[in-house]
Design a protein around this motif. Structure first.
Motif, PDB file in Angstrom:
ATOM      1  N   GLU A   5     -39.502 -22.726  -1.178  1.00 45.32           N
ATOM      2  CA  GLU A   5     -40.130 -21.576  -1.813  1.00 45.32           C
ATOM      3  C   GLU A   5     -39.857 -21.598  -3.307  1.00 45.32           C
ATOM      4  OE1 GLU A   5     -42.097 -19.377  -0.453  1.00 45.32           O
ATOM      5  OE2 GLU A   5     -41.924 -20.385   1.488  1.00 45.32           O
ATOM      6  N   PRO A   6     -40.811 -21.162  -4.148  1.00 46.21           N
ATOM      7  CA  PRO A   6     -40.592 -21.167  -5.585  1.00 46.21           C
ATOM      8  C   PRO A   6     -39.481 -20.217  -5.980  1.00 46.21           C
ATOM      9  CG  PRO A   6     -42.617 -19.985  -5.030  1.00 46.21           C
ATOM     10  CD  PRO A   6     -42.141 -20.637  -3.778  1.00 46.21           C
ATOM     11  N   ALA A   7     -38.872 -20.530  -7.098  1.00 45.76           N
ATOM     12  CA  ALA A   7     -37.779 -19.690  -7.581  1.00 45.76           C
ATOM     13  C   ALA A   7     -38.317 -18.363  -8.087  1.00 45.76           C
ATOM     14  CB  ALA A   7     -37.047 -20.411  -8.720  1.00 45.76           C
ATOM     15  N   ASP A   8     -37.442 -17.366  -8.102  1.00 46.19           N
ATOM     16  CA  ASP A   8     -37.794 -16.083  -8.700  1.00 46.19           C
ATOM     17  C   ASP A   8     -37.977 -16.331 -10.197  1.00 46.19           C
ATOM     18  OD1 ASP A   8     -37.964 -13.583  -9.749  1.00 46.19           O
ATOM     19  OD2 ASP A   8     -36.111 -12.830  -8.839  1.00 46.19           O
ATOM     20  N   SER A   9     -39.213 -16.230 -10.687  1.00 43.88           N
ATOM     21  CA  SER A   9     -39.501 -16.599 -12.068  1.00 43.88           C
ATOM     22  C   SER A   9     -39.743 -15.387 -12.952  1.00 43.88           C
ATOM     23  CB  SER A   9     -40.718 -17.535 -12.122  1.00 43.88           C
ATOM     24  OG  SER A   9     -41.816 -16.930 -11.483  1.00 43.88           O
ATOM     25  N   ARG A  10     -39.109 -14.250 -12.608  1.00 45.52           N
ATOM     26  CA  ARG A  10     -39.212 -13.087 -13.480  1.00 45.52           C
ATOM     27  C   ARG A  10     -38.679 -13.427 -14.861  1.00 45.52           C
ATOM     28  NH1 ARG A  10     -35.657  -9.097 -10.103  1.00 45.52           N
ATOM     29  NH2 ARG A  10     -34.603 -11.107  -9.833  1.00 45.52           N
ATOM     30  N   PRO A  11     -39.276 -12.834 -15.921  1.00 44.29           N
ATOM     31  CA  PRO A  11     -38.790 -13.094 -17.274  1.00 44.29           C
ATOM     32  C   PRO A  11     -37.295 -12.817 -17.375  1.00 44.29           C
ATOM     33  CG  PRO A  11     -40.854 -11.855 -17.330  1.00 44.29           C
ATOM     34  CD  PRO A  11     -40.423 -11.903 -15.897  1.00 44.29           C
ATOM     35  N   GLY A  12     -36.589 -13.745 -17.951  1.00 47.02           N
ATOM     36  CA  GLY A  12     -35.159 -13.588 -18.140  1.00 47.02           C
ATOM     37  C   GLY A  12     -34.313 -14.013 -16.965  1.00 47.02           C
ATOM     38  N   TYR A  34     -30.567 -34.170 -16.599  1.00 41.86           N
ATOM     39  CA  TYR A  34     -31.827 -33.624 -17.120  1.00 41.86           C
ATOM     40  C   TYR A  34     -31.593 -32.951 -18.472  1.00 41.86           C
ATOM     41  CZ  TYR A  34     -34.427 -34.221 -12.704  1.00 41.86           C
ATOM     42  OH  TYR A  34     -35.069 -34.743 -11.609  1.00 41.86           O
ATOM     43  N   VAL A  35     -30.495 -32.235 -18.590  1.00 37.79           N
ATOM     44  CA  VAL A  35     -30.184 -31.545 -19.842  1.00 37.79           C
ATOM     45  C   VAL A  35     -29.967 -32.553 -20.959  1.00 37.79           C
ATOM     46  CG1 VAL A  35     -28.527 -30.053 -21.025  1.00 37.79           C
ATOM     47  CG2 VAL A  35     -29.234 -29.524 -18.677  1.00 37.79           C
ATOM     48  N   SER A  36     -29.193 -33.610 -20.668  1.00 42.04           N
ATOM     49  CA  SER A  36     -28.898 -34.610 -21.697  1.00 42.04           C
ATOM     50  C   SER A  36     -30.147 -35.354 -22.148  1.00 42.04           C
ATOM     51  CB  SER A  36     -27.851 -35.611 -21.178  1.00 42.04           C
ATOM     52  OG  SER A  36     -28.393 -36.412 -20.144  1.00 42.04           O
ATOM     53  N   ARG A  37     -31.156 -35.420 -21.269  1.00 45.30           N
ATOM     54  CA  ARG A  37     -32.401 -36.104 -21.625  1.00 45.30           C
ATOM     55  C   ARG A  37     -33.453 -35.159 -22.191  1.00 45.30           C
ATOM     56  NH1 ARG A  37     -30.395 -38.730 -17.091  1.00 45.30           N
ATOM     57  NH2 ARG A  37     -30.168 -40.987 -17.352  1.00 45.30           N
ATOM     58  N   GLY A  38     -33.089 -33.903 -22.371  1.00 42.67           N
ATOM     59  CA  GLY A  38     -34.015 -32.953 -22.973  1.00 42.67           C
ATOM     60  C   GLY A  38     -35.060 -32.409 -22.030  1.00 42.67           C
ATOM     61  N   LEU A  39     -34.900 -32.616 -20.709  1.00 40.97           N
ATOM     62  CA  LEU A  39     -35.871 -32.129 -19.744  1.00 40.97           C
ATOM     63  C   LEU A  39     -35.589 -30.688 -19.318  1.00 40.97           C
ATOM     64  CD1 LEU A  39     -36.126 -35.299 -17.472  1.00 40.97           C
ATOM     65  CD2 LEU A  39     -37.656 -34.599 -19.312  1.00 40.97           C
ATOM     66  N   THR A  52     -26.113 -21.856 -17.039  1.00 36.70           N
ATOM     67  CA  THR A  52     -27.238 -21.270 -16.311  1.00 36.70           C
ATOM     68  C   THR A  52     -28.537 -21.822 -16.890  1.00 36.70           C
ATOM     69  OG1 THR A  52     -27.388 -19.354 -17.788  1.00 36.70           O
ATOM     70  CG2 THR A  52     -25.967 -19.159 -15.847  1.00 36.70           C
ATOM     71  N   PHE A  53     -29.611 -21.684 -16.109  1.00 33.19           N
ATOM     72  CA  PHE A  53     -30.882 -22.305 -16.473  1.00 33.19           C
ATOM     73  C   PHE A  53     -32.012 -21.299 -16.292  1.00 33.19           C
ATOM     74  CE2 PHE A  53     -27.854 -25.333 -14.946  1.00 33.19           C
ATOM     75  CZ  PHE A  53     -27.917 -26.375 -15.865  1.00 33.19           C
ATOM     76  N   GLU A  54     -32.980 -21.333 -17.204  1.00 34.16           N
ATOM     77  CA  GLU A  54     -34.109 -20.403 -17.166  1.00 34.16           C
ATOM     78  C   GLU A  54     -35.001 -20.765 -15.983  1.00 34.16           C
ATOM     79  OE1 GLU A  54     -37.223 -17.952 -17.659  1.00 34.16           O
ATOM     80  OE2 GLU A  54     -37.619 -20.064 -18.033  1.00 34.16           O
ATOM     81  N   ALA A  55     -35.278 -19.786 -15.127  1.00 32.72           N
ATOM     82  CA  ALA A  55     -35.958 -20.041 -13.853  1.00 32.72           C
ATOM     83  C   ALA A  55     -37.351 -20.636 -14.056  1.00 32.72           C
ATOM     84  CB  ALA A  55     -36.044 -18.745 -13.041  1.00 32.72           C
ATOM     85  N   ARG A  56     -38.087 -20.113 -15.022  1.00 27.73           N
ATOM     86  CA  ARG A  56     -39.441 -20.620 -15.234  1.00 27.73           C
ATOM     87  C   ARG A  56     -39.425 -22.090 -15.672  1.00 27.73           C
ATOM     88  NH1 ARG A  56     -42.937 -15.770 -18.169  1.00 27.73           N
ATOM     89  NH2 ARG A  56     -43.129 -14.455 -16.299  1.00 27.73           N
ATOM     90  N   GLU A  57     -38.460 -22.461 -16.498  1.00 27.84           N
ATOM     91  CA  GLU A  57     -38.363 -23.849 -16.952  1.00 27.84           C
ATOM     92  C   GLU A  57     -38.021 -24.781 -15.790  1.00 27.84           C
ATOM     93  OE1 GLU A  57     -36.246 -26.340 -20.612  1.00 27.84           O
ATOM     94  OE2 GLU A  57     -35.227 -24.592 -19.744  1.00 27.84           O
ATOM     95  N   ALA A  60     -41.065 -25.157 -13.595  1.00 25.19           N
ATOM     96  CA  ALA A  60     -42.060 -26.043 -14.223  1.00 25.19           C
ATOM     97  C   ALA A  60     -41.677 -27.503 -14.023  1.00 25.19           C
ATOM     98  CB  ALA A  60     -42.178 -25.718 -15.708  1.00 25.19           C
ATOM     99  N   LEU A  61     -40.380 -27.810 -14.152  1.00 21.19           N
ATOM    100  CA  LEU A  61     -39.933 -29.184 -13.934  1.00 21.19           C
ATOM    101  C   LEU A  61     -40.114 -29.578 -12.472  1.00 21.19           C
ATOM    102  CD1 LEU A  61     -38.626 -31.772 -14.961  1.00 21.19           C
ATOM    103  CD2 LEU A  61     -36.380 -30.709 -14.589  1.00 21.19           C
ATOM    104  N   ALA A  62     -39.836 -28.668 -11.559  1.00 20.40           N
ATOM    105  CA  ALA A  62     -40.015 -28.955 -10.129  1.00 20.40           C
ATOM    106  C   ALA A  62     -41.476 -29.242  -9.817  1.00 20.40           C
ATOM    107  CB  ALA A  62     -39.496 -27.790  -9.289  1.00 20.40           C
ATOM    108  N   ARG A  63     -42.395 -28.437 -10.403  1.00 16.23           N
ATOM    109  CA  ARG A  63     -43.828 -28.678 -10.172  1.00 16.23           C
ATOM    110  C   ARG A  63     -44.246 -30.030 -10.728  1.00 16.23           C
ATOM    111  NH1 ARG A  63     -44.391 -23.175 -11.745  1.00 16.23           N
ATOM    112  NH2 ARG A  63     -45.013 -23.856 -13.824  1.00 16.23           N
ATOM    113  N   ARG A  64     -43.736 -30.379 -11.918  1.00 15.19           N
ATOM    114  CA  ARG A  64     -44.087 -31.670 -12.504  1.00 15.19           C
ATOM    115  C   ARG A  64     -43.593 -32.819 -11.647  1.00 15.19           C
ATOM    116  NH1 ARG A  64     -41.376 -33.470 -17.963  1.00 15.19           N
ATOM    117  NH2 ARG A  64     -40.001 -34.532 -16.489  1.00 15.19           N
TER     118      ARG A  64
END
Length: 419
Positions: A5-12, A34-39, A52-57, A60-64
């Motif tokens: 299931e997709p992550a909760d992508s509410r702003p913030g 992924y962080v060290s490679r700028g992804l 911590t990591f921004e859910a929308r980002e 987006a990486l998971a979809r890609r």
């Protein structure tokens, strides 16, 4: 099984490392890769220690990643792999965006290898291996029959070094880099020296020289060898590199991934091509002209080794650099003239330019090296690129290098075969 299931992508909304890893289907250490490679970008909350990591980002990486996985199993038969390592474009090639020929002519092989692995230049870096690792690899290689090919020796040395390393299954970036910095000098040290008094100190090219020829080395000849190693360090997704990425996708350790590359390299259409060009060059030198040699090759239905490259319409840039350096060495003049004769004679039949295999053949023939020397240079050099691609693949979703087979056999069910 249902897709995750997709992550909760509410702003913030921010995810923990564990949540991010689960969403991407990777290990937590891969998230930091992924962080060290700028992804991905990470942030530490005030008063907290974990990232911590921004859910929308993350989503987006998971979809890609899912799109890339789906695209790799299309019906076209082409496998496309995203890479930040090497770009080949318009008869030039680039290591992490920098012209590879300029890197190779201005920096040592070890410095170019570090650039491929980390995107950082480390001036003056040299690779050394623990004596215990070298001793195990040499003992294994010395037990092989005398006629064993150089690539087989390197493969055995890789396996022996692997068995000596209890940390080989650690696939974190720093551990793999440490493996690379030990494995490459081990491969060179495990090769039998032509002269027994050759040492194992100094830049890698100096150590390799004494395992290729008994002739003394000068600054110009060592520069050719070091530049050749740097030029050959990587060349995008060649067959051997693809094998390495498949192994890394299955999370084979770095030694096993390199071994997979060595297995493919031995083919006559890959790493062994320079040996064929070397033998042809000696025939031309012996006969004094390329005409009968080329005629015999074409009569036998064989392609002319050392000419043409499917990725370059003009001259292979690696060959251009090596020929330029060899022109400064008087003892290389006869082989250079023979190589030009080969290219000119073949041009009557088809317009093909010299590739790096012919340039390697000029180098190896000029210094009394065996025909297999070019293959040895190629294998040692390309190990750096293989490690770079393995590192990159460890940061991707596991087992993504899985093309779909299109069955073309008899339609089932078929009766059991008769006894």
């Amino acid at each position: 099984m249902r897709d995750q299931e997709p992550a909760d992508s509410r702003p913030g909304r921010r995810l923990t490392t564990k949540e991010t890893a689960e969403l991407l289907g990777v290990k937590p250490e891969t998230v930091y890769a992924y962080v060290s490679r700028g992804l991905l970008s990470s942030r530490r909350e005030p008063g907290g220690r974990a990232s911590t990591f921004e859910a929308r980002e993350v989503e987006a990486l998971a979809r890609r990643n899912r799109r890339e996985s789906a695209g790799s199993s299309g019906s076209s038969g082409d496998l496309s792999v995203r890479t930040r390592i090497t770009l080949i474009d318009r008869d030039r090639y680039f290591f992490r965006g920098v012209d590879a020929t300029e890197l190779a002519t201005r920096h040592s092989y070890e410095e170019v290898a570090e650039w491929l692995w980390t995107g950082r230049l480390t001036p003056g870096v040299t690779f050394t291996a623990p004596e215990a690792t070298v001793r195990v690899a040499r003992r294994a290689v010395d037990a092989l029959p005398e006629h064993t090919s150089p690539t087989d020796r390197l493969r055995v040395a890789t396996i022996a070094a692997s068995a000596e390393d209890p940390l080989r299954f650690d696939l974190t970036e720093e551990a793999v880099l440490n493996t690379a910095r030990v494995l490459i000098p081990t491969l060179v040290a495990a090769l039998p020296p032509v002269l027994r008094d050759r040492g194992d100190e100094g830049p890698l090219a100096h150590r390799l020289w004494g395992r290729l020829t008994g002739l003394p080395a000068d600054e110009a000849s060592l520069r050719v060898l070091d530049t050749a190693l740097a030029l050959l360090a990587d060349h995008d997704l060649a067959a051997s590199t693809l094998a390495v990425r498949v192994a890394a996708s299955a999370r084979a350790h770095a030694y096993a991934a390199v071994s997979a590359g060595l297995g493919v390299l031995e083919g006559p259409l890959h790493g062994a091509s320079s040996g064929l060009a070397h033998r042809m060059l000696l025939d031309v030198l012996d006969q004094g002209t390329a005409v009968p040699v080329i005629a015999d090759e074409l009569r036998a239905g064989r392609r002319i080794p050392g000419l043409g490259h499917r990725l370059y319409t003009g001259e292979d840039p690696r060959a251009r650099v090596l020929f330029g350096l060899l022109e400064e060495i008087p003892r290389a003049e006869p082989a250079l003239l023979a190589a030009r004769d080969i290219a000119a004679t073949t041009a009557r039949h088809t317009p093909l330019h010299a590739n790096v295999d012919l340039a390697l053949a000029v180098f190896t023939a000029s210094f009394g090296m065996p025909a297999t020397a070019g293959e040895t240079i190629f294998a040692v050099a390309r190990t750096a690129g293989w490690i770079a691609h393995a590192l990159e693949e460890y940061g991707e979703r596991p087992l993504r290098m899985r093309p779909v087979g299109h069955y073309a056999g008899p339609r089932p069910p078929q009766p059991l075969p008769a006894q």
